[in-house]
Design a protein around this motif. Sequence first.
Motif, PDB file in Angstrom:
ATOM      1  N   GLY A  12      -3.502  -5.617   0.949  1.00  0.00           N
ATOM      2  CA  GLY A  12      -4.217  -6.070   0.302  1.00  0.00           C
ATOM      3  C   GLY A  12      -3.577  -6.741  -0.157  1.00  0.00           C
ATOM      4  O   GLY A  12      -2.103  -6.992  -0.154  1.00  0.00           O
ATOM      5  N   ALA A  14      -2.286  -8.131  -3.244  1.00  0.00           N
ATOM      6  CA  ALA A  14      -1.445  -7.808  -4.467  1.00  0.00           C
ATOM      7  C   ALA A  14      -0.833  -6.428  -3.210  1.00  0.00           C
ATOM      8  O   ALA A  14       0.829  -6.648  -3.930  1.00  0.00           O
ATOM      9  N   ASP A  33      -3.631   3.449   3.471  1.00  0.00           N
ATOM     10  CA  ASP A  33      -4.139   2.210   3.497  1.00  0.00           C
ATOM     11  C   ASP A  33      -5.566   2.476   4.303  1.00  0.00           C
ATOM     12  O   ASP A  33      -5.541   3.166   5.555  1.00  0.00           O
ATOM     13  N   THR A  47      -6.155   5.956   5.954  1.00  0.00           N
ATOM     14  CA  THR A  47      -6.317   7.223   4.662  1.00  0.00           C
ATOM     15  C   THR A  47      -7.731   6.804   4.197  1.00  0.00           C
ATOM     16  O   THR A  47      -7.594   5.341   3.714  1.00  0.00           O
ATOM     17  N   ASP A  48      -8.570   7.404   4.393  1.00  0.00           N
ATOM     18  CA  ASP A  48      -9.634   7.063   2.726  1.00  0.00           C
ATOM     19  C   ASP A  48      -9.196   7.404   1.496  1.00  0.00           C
ATOM     20  O   ASP A  48      -9.325   8.827   1.589  1.00  0.00           O
ATOM     21  N   LEU A  49      -8.679   7.508   0.822  1.00  0.00           N
ATOM     22  CA  LEU A  49      -8.370   8.262  -0.971  1.00  0.00           C
ATOM     23  C   LEU A  49      -9.462   8.469  -1.712  1.00  0.00           C
ATOM     24  O   LEU A  49      -9.213   9.199  -2.313  1.00  0.00           O
ATOM     25  N   PHE A  83      -2.473   1.061  -5.351  1.00  0.00           N
ATOM     26  CA  PHE A  83      -3.206  -0.148  -5.525  1.00  0.00           C
ATOM     27  C   PHE A  83      -4.433  -0.449  -4.918  1.00  0.00           C
ATOM     28  O   PHE A  83      -5.110  -0.464  -5.633  1.00  0.00           O
ATOM     29  N   SER A 125      -6.343  -3.355 -15.224  1.00  0.00           N
ATOM     30  CA  SER A 125      -7.180  -4.551 -14.936  1.00  0.00           C
ATOM     31  C   SER A 125      -7.183  -5.215 -16.136  1.00  0.00           C
ATOM     32  O   SER A 125      -7.826  -4.268 -17.214  1.00  0.00           O
ATOM     33  N   TYR A 157     -16.654  -2.234 -12.420  1.00  0.00           N
ATOM     34  CA  TYR A 157     -15.242  -2.005 -12.111  1.00  0.00           C
ATOM     35  C   TYR A 157     -14.580  -2.038 -13.330  1.00  0.00           C
ATOM     36  O   TYR A 157     -13.803  -1.212 -12.820  1.00  0.00           O
TER      37      TYR A 157
HETATM   38  N1  LIG Z   1      -6.626  -9.893  -7.226  1.00  0.00           N
HETATM   39  C1  LIG Z   1      -6.608  -9.731  -8.844  1.00  0.00           C
HETATM   40  O1  LIG Z   1      -6.181 -10.613  -9.429  1.00  0.00           O
HETATM   41  C2  LIG Z   1      -6.939  -8.162  -9.260  1.00  0.00           C
HETATM   42  C3  LIG Z   1      -6.897  -8.389 -11.081  1.00  0.00           C
HETATM   43  C4  LIG Z   1      -6.405  -7.002 -11.468  1.00  0.00           C
HETATM   44  C5  LIG Z   1      -6.092  -5.575 -10.645  1.00  0.00           C
HETATM   45  N2  LIG Z   1      -6.055  -6.158  -9.488  1.00  0.00           N
HETATM   46  C6  LIG Z   1      -6.403  -4.713  -8.981  1.00  0.00           C
HETATM   47  O2  LIG Z   1      -4.995  -5.133  -8.223  1.00  0.00           O
HETATM   48  C7  LIG Z   1      -4.892  -4.115  -6.769  1.00  0.00           C
HETATM   49  C8  LIG Z   1      -5.239  -4.538  -6.032  1.00  0.00           C
HETATM   50  O3  LIG Z   1      -6.227  -5.897  -6.108  1.00  0.00           O
HETATM   51  P1  LIG Z   1      -6.200  -6.570  -4.716  1.00  0.00           P
HETATM   52  O4  LIG Z   1      -6.672  -8.255  -5.272  1.00  0.00           O
HETATM   53  O5  LIG Z   1      -4.360  -6.294  -3.980  1.00  0.00           O
HETATM   54  O6  LIG Z   1      -7.198  -6.002  -3.757  1.00  0.00           O
HETATM   55  P2  LIG Z   1      -7.324  -5.982  -2.236  1.00  0.00           P
HETATM   56  O7  LIG Z   1      -8.331  -5.903  -1.602  1.00  0.00           O
HETATM   57  O8  LIG Z   1      -6.335  -7.274  -0.774  1.00  0.00           O
HETATM   58  O9  LIG Z   1      -6.461  -4.643  -1.917  1.00  0.00           O
HETATM   59  C9  LIG Z   1      -6.550  -3.535  -2.062  1.00  0.00           C
HETATM   60  C10 LIG Z   1      -6.510  -2.835  -0.572  1.00  0.00           C
HETATM   61  O10 LIG Z   1      -7.457  -1.037  -1.360  1.00  0.00           O
HETATM   62  C11 LIG Z   1      -7.042  -0.290   0.604  1.00  0.00           C
HETATM   63  N3  LIG Z   1      -8.698   0.038  -0.103  1.00  0.00           N
HETATM   64  C12 LIG Z   1      -9.822   0.591  -0.546  1.00  0.00           C
HETATM   65  N4  LIG Z   1     -10.732   1.339  -0.651  1.00  0.00           N
HETATM   66  C13 LIG Z   1     -10.097   1.625  -0.217  1.00  0.00           C
HETATM   67  C14 LIG Z   1     -10.037   3.911   0.327  1.00  0.00           C
HETATM   68  N5  LIG Z   1     -10.858   3.924  -0.095  1.00  0.00           N
HETATM   69  N6  LIG Z   1      -8.819   4.110   1.108  1.00  0.00           N
HETATM   70  C15 LIG Z   1      -7.586   3.336   1.324  1.00  0.00           C
HETATM   71  N7  LIG Z   1      -7.662   2.117   0.900  1.00  0.00           N
HETATM   72  C16 LIG Z   1      -8.056   1.809   0.369  1.00  0.00           C
HETATM   73  C17 LIG Z   1      -8.403  -1.873   0.703  1.00  0.00           C
HETATM   74  O11 LIG Z   1      -8.162  -1.485   2.523  1.00  0.00           O
HETATM   75  C18 LIG Z   1      -7.342  -2.908   0.590  1.00  0.00           C
HETATM   76  O12 LIG Z   1      -5.801  -2.942   1.816  1.00  0.00           O
HETATM   77  C19 LIG Z   1      -7.050  -2.694  -7.118  1.00  0.00           C
HETATM   78  O13 LIG Z   1      -6.188  -1.918  -7.432  1.00  0.00           O
HETATM   79  C20 LIG Z   1      -6.880  -4.118  -8.715  1.00  0.00           C
HETATM   80  O14 LIG Z   1      -8.127  -3.334  -8.814  1.00  0.00           O
HETATM   81  C21 LIG Z   1      -6.116  -6.640  -8.694  1.00  0.00           C
END
Ligand SMILES: NC(=O)c1ccc[n+]([C@@H]2O[C@H](COP(=O)([O-])OP(=O)(O)OC[C@H]3O[C@@H](n4cnc5c(N)ncnc54)[C@H](O)[C@@H]3O)[C@@H](O)[C@H]2O)c1
Length: 297
Positions: A12, A14, A33, A47-49, A83, A125, A157
């Motif tokens: 993802g 981050a 992921d 993997t499905d978490l 993450f 978050s 969320y």
């Molecule tokens: N992007 C932001 O601004 C932000 C801000 C605060 C917190 N966060 C937190 O940071 C983390 C990363 O966020 P991001 O923006 O990179 O999100 P993103 O959607 O870009 O990445 C999340 C990843 O999690 C994977 N995923 C989702 N469900 C899944 C499952 N059931 N099994 C396995 N993998 C799974 C997705 O395939 C994806 O690659 C998250 O926990 C999000 O809540 C993000």
Amino acid sequence: MTKRVIVTGGSGLAGKWVVEDLVAHGYEVLNVDRVPMAKGTARTLLTDLTDAGQVFNALASSVKLREFDEDIEPKPIDAVVHFAAIPRIFTTTDNEVFRINVMGTYNVLDAASKLGIKKVILASSETTYGTVFAHRHRDPVYFPLDEDYPVDPMDSYATSKIINEVTAKAFHRRTGMDVYCFRIGNVLDPVDYEKFATWNKDPSLRKRITWSYIDGRDLATACRLGIEKDGLGFEVMNVAADDVSSDLPTAELIKRFYPNVPVKKSMGEFETILSNEKLKRLLGWKQAYKWREQVKK
Ligand SMILES: NC(=O)c1ccc[n+]([C@@H]2O[C@H](COP(=O)([O-])OP(=O)(O)OC[C@H]3O[C@@H](n4cnc5c(N)ncnc54)[C@H](O)[C@@H]3O)[C@@H](O)[C@H]2O)c1
């Protein structure tokens, strides 16, 4: 000794920075992921978490990238950076956001503690402070938003993230494992610095996130520092840049958009409203990527 780290959600926005930073610093990394990484910086185990069986398997896997290496036997994992999640409302139904985030995190903490992994870093978050996904404008109880704040969001969320913090504390209590929950501000990629022209023209655009931001690379550094700092137990830390993502001073932003919110301490000219003092104090984190310098590049 090389440390082995599993990063979930490394495909993802981050997580890819966390994987890159750890690999660059000599860690062995496995990305867990449900989709592969765009850049193959580490091996991805699909993997499905939300499936506990898959999570127990994944956290007991070999992190090795090359299957023809001399020794591919699974070795103990030193830390998990979790993450993977649905990172906002609106992209899927509210109950799916809640289920995936809450069960994914429970499964990771449960498997980590039962497999003897002693350190988990969780993505929480800034939305937990209740302004971001509120149905309408909400005044926080006070500024700056620090980790002592009585968090009280209304959306699925942010609620999932608070439950994850509670779950993390319970697993820490059960096993003594270190769990550090990062309340992350708005994560930026290098391409996002182009948006500052628009954001500065209309500062109301980033009002809900209280103008927080964090460069993905600075967030990755925070994760690595968390992996390297043992013994803090359960901690919640905001992860945000030192400054607001606006060319207006902090006092002006508060006066214009949150005039009724009490400000508990005197704040620097552009000081972040999402306090990062605890992160700096506990982990020695320092910001490397400031928006003003990045926009000029
Ligand atoms: N992007 C932001 O601004 C932000 C801000 C605060 C917190 N966060 C937190 O940071 C983390 C990363 O966020 P991001 O923006 O990179 O999100 P993103 O959607 O870009 O990445 C999340 C990843 O999690 C994977 N995923 C989702 N469900 C899944 C499952 N059931 N099994 C396995 N993998 C799974 C997705 O395939 C994806 O690659 C998250 O926990 C999000 O809540 C993000």
